[in-house]
Design a protein around this motif. Sequence first.
Motif: not given
Length: 175
Positions: A61-68, A90-94, A101-108
């Motif tokens: 829905s947006e081009h921002k990383a979101l946290g769990a 759900a995130l692990d599956f995806l 993708h997981r963004i390490e720096k943002m934990n998102a």
Amino acid sequence: MIRYIISICKFEGLLVTRIGFEDHNHDSCVKEALHAAETHCLDRKLQFTKVRRRVLEILLSEHKALGAYDILARLTDEGIGSQPPVAYRALDFLVSHGFVHRIEKMNAYIACTLPGEPHSPAFMICRVCDAVVEAQPPAGDALNQTARDLGFQIENTVLEAEGICPACADEGAAE
């Protein structure tokens, strides 16, 4: 030179690639990404559950990383789930199937712009507005060459660059 890809989507029957932090036909690219996930799961007899689908929709829905926990809050508001394992599963599956993708720096997390294609993306993260763009480093980049020279086989690379996106730079946010 790095190609900055924000989306690949079909628009009026044509494949359109948008470069950089540009506007694009978002509805079309969301539909294409969901279709790719559905097809992938159907072909492999995987369950693309209501929760997995909704988590992917939220990330698309947006081009921002979101946290769990941001994702979990939306799921809770919609009455889909209220416990952290719901979002994390759900995130692990995806992530494991290349749709997120997981963004390490943002934990998102962020939806992948090239689902189903093997790649090691780089992420450009705006430190002002938190927009994230997935970029594809050139195939012959220095890291891959160094690894080959050393006989090392790279299995996973996470490259994240923080800076200022064009919109924030235009607004003078860089100062």
